[in-house]
Design a protein around this motif. Structure first.
Motif, PDB file in Angstrom:
ATOM      1  N   GLY A 198     -17.777 -51.392   3.371  1.00  0.00           N
ATOM      2  CA  GLY A 198     -17.843 -50.539   4.556  1.00  0.00           C
ATOM      3  C   GLY A 198     -16.836 -50.887   5.633  1.00  0.00           C
ATOM      4  N   ASP A 255     -13.167 -48.027  -1.826  1.00  0.00           N
ATOM      5  CA  ASP A 255     -13.982 -46.826  -1.608  1.00  0.00           C
ATOM      6  C   ASP A 255     -13.474 -45.645  -2.432  1.00  0.00           C
ATOM      7  N   GLU A 270     -19.730 -44.670  13.152  1.00  0.00           N
ATOM      8  CA  GLU A 270     -20.346 -43.457  12.592  1.00  0.00           C
ATOM      9  C   GLU A 270     -19.344 -42.302  12.556  1.00  0.00           C
ATOM     10  N   LYS A 293     -16.913 -42.916   9.767  1.00  0.00           N
ATOM     11  CA  LYS A 293     -17.543 -42.653   8.465  1.00  0.00           C
ATOM     12  C   LYS A 293     -17.472 -41.167   8.128  1.00  0.00           C
ATOM     13  N   GLU A 297     -15.565 -39.636   4.949  1.00  0.00           N
ATOM     14  CA  GLU A 297     -16.262 -38.797   3.966  1.00  0.00           C
ATOM     15  C   GLU A 297     -15.470 -37.535   3.646  1.00  0.00           C
TER      16      GLU A 297
END
Length: 190
Positions: A16, A24, A153, A156, A160
């Motif tokens: 992460g 990833d 956040e 992220k 994505e």
């Protein structure tokens, strides 16, 4: 056969983090093909997939980022893969978050994993995909603490969106070559 290498650090505490974006991308590929990673004949984990009649080895060096070249060379030797058939995926602090840049060759650009691979291969003539992690208003007083930091956040959400594009670009490279992938996926930052 193609070799697609995602750079990162192997310990779970690095999962992460911005520096592990290479992991990833290939994790996403492995999951989409439902092929798990297994230990290889060197300090790496691999998963073999097939896409449009092309065998692709996904590779995660189990060395730390700065020693990635050892795992790459071991896998290239084991699978008898030439330099023109590898793609290295890594984070890039010089690119805005959520962008990618494919290149047929080039310098390490401050990325220590790429630097070590260049040292081990003896030149910089291999394809790479750089995934941007730079934030617009982020002061970078300490590069290492930033790249080893976890995504926020908002980051992220950005990742994505770009990770599937990166995975598609890696498949495009594998089937159609770096020039085709560059023409299709390199776009100016918005």
């Amino acid at each position: 056969m193609k070799l697609v290498i995602g750079l990162g650090n192997p310990e779970s505490k690095y999962s992460g983090t911005r520096h592990n974006v290479g992991f990833d991308v290939i994790d996403r590929l492995s999951e989409s093909f439902q092929i798990p990673f297994t230990a290889g004949k060197g300090k790496y984990h691999f998963a073999k997939i097939n896409w449009r009649n092309t065998a692709i080895v996904l590779l995660k060096p189990m060395t730390y980022m700065n020693l990635s070249g050892h795992a790459v060379v071991a896998a290239m030797n084991f699978y008898k893969i030439q330099r023109q058939d590898i793609l290295v995926i890594c984070d890039d602090l010089n690119l805005p978050s959520g962008t990618l840049r494919l290149r047929a060759k080039g310098s390490a650009g401050g990325q220590n994993g790429l630097k070590h691979i260049i040292e081990c291969l003896g030149n910089d003539e291999f394809a790479r995909m750089r995934v941007g992690i730079r934030l617009e208003d982020q002061p970078l007083s300490s590069f290492s603490s930033f790249v080893l930091g976890k995504f926020s956040e908002d980051e992220k959400k950005t990742m994505e969106k770009i990770l599937p594009v990166c995975a598609d670009a890696a498949l495009d490279f594998s089937v159609n070559g770096i020039e085709h992938a560059m023409n299709h996926y390199n776009k100016p930052a918005a």
